[in-house]
Design a protein around this motif. Structure first.
Motif: not given
Length: 137
Positions: A58-82
């Motif tokens: 998820p990104k804002n229209l201007d391409g910058k991170a939004n409130e969900m972006t850190p949650k997706v990054i956290s999920l990606k890190d968790r999935l890469s470990k699992l």
């Protein structure tokens, strides 16, 4: 060859889509409570061979991170470990919810069915994310 699975992460609900075994067609699979996502994936991966996990980024229209972006990054890190044997890919998900709604309207979905967002919109959004990935391949 295994399937490709896409995830449209939400704060309450998460949409999941998956390809066929030949990785040609993206199909909406399920909408689940986000709190149950990891358990769902563990169970699904025991039953089905999945090579790649595509996460809607998820990104804002201007391409910058939004409130969900850190949650997706956290999920990606968790999935890469699992699931270290799975390829993980981030795909821009801007406009997928709007596209999913337009798609549901085009398919003749009634207003009542579209309001049932808990099931339909999230998994259709995941399918659009997955289709975007397939088109990039």
């Amino acid at each position: 060859m295994g399937r490709i699975l896409a995830i449209d992460l939400g704060t309450k609900r998460t949409g999941i889509a998956v390809t066929d075994m030949l990785q040609i067609v993206a199909n909406p699979l399920e909408t689940i409570e986000t709190s149950k996502l990891i358990d769902y994936l563990k169970s699904y991966f025991q039953k089905e061979e999945v090579d790649t996990i595509v996460l809607g980024y998820p990104k804002n229209l201007d391409g910058k991170a939004n409130e969900m972006t850190p949650k997706v990054i956290s999920l990606k890190d968790r999935l890469s470990k699992l699931f270290p044997n799975k390829k993980l890919v981030l795909i821009d998900e801007r406009f997928t919810s709007k596209m999913a709604m337009q798609s549901m309207i085009a398919m003749g979905s009634k207003k009542k069915d579209r309001k049932e967002k808990a099931g339909n919109l999230d998994k259709v959004s995941a399918a659009i994310i997955l289709q975007s990935y397939l088109e990039q391949l």
